[in-house]
Design a protein around this motif. Structure first.
Motif, mmCIF file in Angstrom:
data_model
loop_
_atom_site.group_PDB
_atom_site.id
_atom_site.type_symbol
_atom_site.label_atom_id
_atom_site.label_comp_id
_atom_site.label_asym_id
_atom_site.label_seq_id
_atom_site.Cartn_x
_atom_site.Cartn_y
_atom_site.Cartn_z
ATOM 1 N N SER A 168 -4.071 -19.654 -31.919
ATOM 2 C CA SER A 168 -4.396 -20.822 -32.741
ATOM 3 C C SER A 168 -3.603 -22.047 -32.293
ATOM 4 C CB SER A 168 -4.136 -20.521 -34.221
ATOM 5 O OG SER A 168 -2.761 -20.488 -34.529
ATOM 6 N N HIS A 169 -2.363 -21.841 -31.860
ATOM 7 C CA HIS A 169 -1.553 -22.956 -31.377
ATOM 8 C C HIS A 169 -2.088 -23.485 -30.047
ATOM 9 C CE1 HIS A 169 2.189 -21.412 -33.802
ATOM 10 N NE2 HIS A 169 1.166 -21.750 -34.573
ATOM 11 N N ALA A 170 -2.477 -22.577 -29.170
ATOM 12 C CA ALA A 170 -3.038 -22.986 -27.882
ATOM 13 C C ALA A 170 -4.323 -23.784 -28.086
ATOM 14 C CB ALA A 170 -3.295 -21.764 -27.008
ATOM 15 N N ARG A 171 -5.167 -23.332 -28.992
ATOM 16 C CA ARG A 171 -6.417 -24.046 -29.258
ATOM 17 C C ARG A 171 -6.162 -25.453 -29.792
ATOM 18 N NH1 ARG A 171 -9.090 -18.693 -32.000
ATOM 19 N NH2 ARG A 171 -10.200 -17.908 -30.129
ATOM 20 N N ALA A 172 -5.070 -25.619 -30.507
ATOM 21 C CA ALA A 172 -4.746 -26.929 -31.071
ATOM 22 C C ALA A 172 -4.138 -27.867 -30.037
ATOM 23 C CB ALA A 172 -3.796 -26.765 -32.249
ATOM 24 N N GLY A 173 -3.687 -27.328 -28.895
ATOM 25 C CA GLY A 173 -3.162 -28.177 -27.833
ATOM 26 C C GLY A 173 -1.712 -27.967 -27.480
ATOM 27 N N ALA A 174 -1.079 -26.896 -27.970
ATOM 28 C CA ALA A 174 0.320 -26.634 -27.633
ATOM 29 C C ALA A 174 0.483 -26.445 -26.132
ATOM 30 C CB ALA A 174 0.819 -25.394 -28.366
ATOM 31 N N ASP A 175 1.576 -26.967 -25.607
ATOM 32 C CA ASP A 175 1.898 -26.783 -24.186
ATOM 33 C C ASP A 175 2.592 -25.453 -23.931
ATOM 34 O OD1 ASP A 175 1.208 -29.547 -23.079
ATOM 35 O OD2 ASP A 175 2.579 -30.057 -24.708
ATOM 36 N N ILE A 176 3.451 -25.053 -24.874
ATOM 37 C CA ILE A 176 4.243 -23.836 -24.736
ATOM 38 C C ILE A 176 4.268 -23.136 -26.091
ATOM 39 C CG2 ILE A 176 6.536 -22.885 -24.221
ATOM 40 C CD1 ILE A 176 7.096 -25.393 -22.550
ATOM 41 N N VAL A 177 4.043 -21.821 -26.087
ATOM 42 C CA VAL A 177 4.240 -21.034 -27.303
ATOM 43 C C VAL A 177 5.516 -20.227 -27.121
ATOM 44 C CG1 VAL A 177 1.809 -20.964 -27.928
ATOM 45 C CG2 VAL A 177 2.752 -19.149 -26.472
ATOM 46 N N SER A 178 6.254 -20.073 -28.231
ATOM 47 C CA SER A 178 7.598 -19.503 -28.114
ATOM 48 C C SER A 178 7.796 -18.396 -29.143
ATOM 49 C CB SER A 178 8.633 -20.616 -28.317
ATOM 50 O OG SER A 178 9.918 -20.181 -27.949
ATOM 51 N N PRO A 179 7.472 -17.153 -28.785
ATOM 52 C CA PRO A 179 7.649 -16.040 -29.723
ATOM 53 C C PRO A 179 9.122 -15.769 -30.005
ATOM 54 C CG PRO A 179 6.928 -15.241 -27.569
ATOM 55 C CD PRO A 179 6.863 -16.720 -27.514
ATOM 56 N N SER A 180 9.485 -15.864 -31.292
ATOM 57 C CA SER A 180 10.882 -15.709 -31.695
ATOM 58 C C SER A 180 11.113 -14.462 -32.532
ATOM 59 C CB SER A 180 11.331 -16.943 -32.495
ATOM 60 O OG SER A 180 10.602 -17.060 -33.699
ATOM 61 N N ASP A 181 10.138 -13.587 -32.588
ATOM 62 C CA ASP A 181 10.103 -12.479 -33.538
ATOM 63 C C ASP A 181 10.879 -11.245 -33.093
ATOM 64 O OD1 ASP A 181 7.882 -10.527 -32.077
ATOM 65 O OD2 ASP A 181 7.744 -12.647 -31.590
ATOM 66 N N MET A 182 11.031 -11.068 -31.793
ATOM 67 C CA MET A 182 11.717 -9.927 -31.180
ATOM 68 C C MET A 182 10.971 -8.605 -31.334
ATOM 69 S SD MET A 182 14.271 -10.885 -29.380
ATOM 70 C CE MET A 182 15.237 -9.408 -29.094
ATOM 71 N N MET A 183 9.643 -8.641 -31.508
ATOM 72 C CA MET A 183 8.856 -7.405 -31.487
ATOM 73 C C MET A 183 8.701 -6.931 -30.041
ATOM 74 S SD MET A 183 8.182 -6.792 -34.652
ATOM 75 C CE MET A 183 9.496 -7.758 -35.397
ATOM 76 N N ASP A 184 8.680 -5.629 -29.856
ATOM 77 C CA ASP A 184 8.477 -5.069 -28.519
ATOM 78 C C ASP A 184 7.051 -5.333 -28.048
ATOM 79 O OD1 ASP A 184 11.056 -4.048 -28.590
ATOM 80 O OD2 ASP A 184 10.406 -2.077 -29.305
ATOM 81 N N GLY A 185 6.917 -5.765 -26.796
ATOM 82 C CA GLY A 185 5.613 -5.895 -26.169
ATOM 83 C C GLY A 185 4.845 -7.148 -26.494
ATOM 84 N N ARG A 186 5.420 -8.052 -27.273
ATOM 85 C CA ARG A 186 4.598 -9.189 -27.721
ATOM 86 C C ARG A 186 4.325 -10.194 -26.617
ATOM 87 N NH1 ARG A 186 10.017 -10.844 -27.147
ATOM 88 N NH2 ARG A 186 10.593 -12.536 -28.543
ATOM 89 N N VAL A 187 5.235 -10.338 -25.642
ATOM 90 C CA VAL A 187 5.006 -11.320 -24.579
ATOM 91 C C VAL A 187 3.784 -10.933 -23.742
ATOM 92 C CG1 VAL A 187 5.945 -12.310 -22.454
ATOM 93 C CG2 VAL A 187 7.390 -12.105 -24.492
ATOM 94 N N GLY A 188 3.712 -9.660 -23.345
ATOM 95 C CA GLY A 188 2.568 -9.222 -22.551
ATOM 96 C C GLY A 188 1.259 -9.342 -23.306
ATOM 97 N N ALA A 189 1.288 -8.998 -24.608
ATOM 98 C CA ALA A 189 0.068 -9.084 -25.410
ATOM 99 C C ALA A 189 -0.378 -10.526 -25.575
ATOM 100 C CB ALA A 189 0.305 -8.440 -26.770
ATOM 101 N N ILE A 190 0.551 -11.427 -25.836
ATOM 102 C CA ILE A 190 0.203 -12.848 -25.980
ATOM 103 C C ILE A 190 -0.319 -13.400 -24.658
ATOM 104 C CG2 ILE A 190 1.178 -15.147 -26.363
ATOM 105 C CD1 ILE A 190 3.063 -13.849 -28.441
ATOM 106 N N ARG A 191 0.327 -13.019 -23.552
ATOM 107 C CA ARG A 191 -0.131 -13.500 -22.238
ATOM 108 C C ARG A 191 -1.571 -13.054 -21.968
ATOM 109 N NH1 ARG A 191 1.225 -17.631 -20.194
ATOM 110 N NH2 ARG A 191 -0.999 -17.877 -20.550
ATOM 111 N N GLN A 192 -1.868 -11.818 -22.290
ATOM 112 C CA GLN A 192 -3.211 -11.306 -22.055
ATOM 113 C C GLN A 192 -4.247 -12.050 -22.896
ATOM 114 O OE1 GLN A 192 -3.595 -7.067 -22.432
ATOM 115 N NE2 GLN A 192 -5.829 -7.113 -22.445
ATOM 116 N N VAL A 193 -3.957 -12.256 -24.165
ATOM 117 C CA VAL A 193 -4.898 -12.942 -25.045
ATOM 118 C C VAL A 193 -5.104 -14.389 -24.601
ATOM 119 C CG1 VAL A 193 -5.162 -13.869 -27.383
ATOM 120 C CG2 VAL A 193 -4.543 -11.477 -27.059
#
Length: 327
Positions: free
Chosen positions: A156-181
């Motif tokens: 949703s942030h990317a669709r709105a025009g964000a340049d960088i998304v910054s996951p701060s949650d510390m869940m395992d595997g979230r970077v790869g999942a976000i990159r794929q989506v």
């Protein structure tokens, strides 16, 4: 004596010539708080900081950008009525953060807009992840279910025009999942700045007051890192790098300069560090009491963070420090 190191300290001009670490406004990222109200409201727990209306956010971001600071990161204060156990408001396309992104990019297209990806502002439980309670009322943070929600939020942030998304949650595997989506949806140019080594720190208190986002029960120690661990930080950075992070972060900065230095030696990725609310408030409080020179202490603290190896620093001093550096 033939060897006199003090010769290199004899004058301001010589000290400038031999200085090993120098700060620039381009090193800074300005955190900005935003809320739905039409008024700009001072934050009681963080003197000098404000919950901005959308109009105030744009005006403040313009001042930040004009000061030479290239980037801001957004943190939303969400109304209690919108918080749910499933944190669905986190990916509402008409929500506060998407509208803030759009307003900033329309007014300041060259400004780098970074967004925080985590559920704690939207979760009625106040945790960065979705929560399950057992029959005894004990909490368990649901890692994989949370990752799915974070993907929706980042998208949703990317669709709105964000340049960088910054996951701060510390869940395992979230970077790869976000990159794929992001890649699957055509946002392969949107970067990921991962909070790779985020510690369960006592220095976050004023920030949680700014957003009213403290956990309603329990703590964050099952997902944020133990302050006693250093090797684990290197492991987390390596995992995020392998999953496709473009930049990695250490948070907090000041108490973890050794971690910043180790991470800098370990990765070729750009390294960010977050000078968090507790660090900021200690300097501000001591300066307000007349015990220290606030400007000098802030700049010294920021220099130490950069000297440790940070390429970029998230700091509430960003705009002010940029002005000080021009003096």
């Amino acid at each position: 004596m033939h060897i006199r190191p003090r010769r290199n300290r004899r004058s301001a001009a010589i000290r400038a010539l031999v200085r090993e670490t120098s700060l620039s406004p381009a090193d800074f990222i300005q955190p900005l708080f935003v809320h739905e109200g039409t008024e700009d409201v001072p934050i009681g727990s963080m003197p000098g900081c404000t919950r901005w209306s959308l109009a105030g956010l744009v005006a403040e971001a313009r001042e930040v950008f004009d000061a030479g600071v290239p980037a801001v990161v957004l943190f939303p204060a969400i109304a209690e009525t919108l918080k749910t156990p499933g944190a669905e408001e986190a990916w509402n396309p008409e929500g506060l953060v998407p509208r803030a992104i759009q307003a900033l990019k329309e007014a300041l297209p060259e400004l780098c807009v970074i967004t925080d990806v985590a559920l704690d502002p939207y979760n009625s439980d106040g945790h960065d992840g979705l929560v399950e309670k057992n029959a005894r009322g004990e909490l368990r943070i649901l890692n994989d279910e949370t990752v799915g929600a974070l993907c929706e939020q980042a998208l949703s942030h990317a669709r709105a025009g964000a340049d960088i998304v910054s996951p701060s949650d510390m869940m395992d595997g979230r970077v790869g999942a976000i990159r794929q989506v992001l890649d699957e949806e055509g946002f392969e140019e949107v970067a990921i700045l991962s909070y790779s080594a985020k510690f369960a720190s006592a220095y976050y208190g004023p920030f949680r007051g700014a957003l009213d986002s403290a956990p309603k029960a329990g703590d964050k120690k099952t997902y944020q890192m133990d302050p006693g661990n250093a090797r684990e930080a290197i492991r987390e950075v390596g995992l995020d790098e392998g999953e496709g992070a473009d930049m990695v972060m250490v948070k907090p900065a000041g108490p973890y300069l050794d971690i910043i230095a180790r991470v800098r030696e370990t990765t070729v990725l750009p390294v960010a560090a977050y000078q968090v609310s507790g660090e900021y408030l200690m300097i501000e409080s001591a300066a307000a009491a007349g015990w220290i020179d606030g400007k000098a202490a802030a700049l010294e603290s920021l220099t130490g963070i950069k000297r440790a190896g940070a390429d970029m620093i998230l700091t509430y001093y960003a705009k002010r420090a940029a002005g000080w550096l021009r003096e």
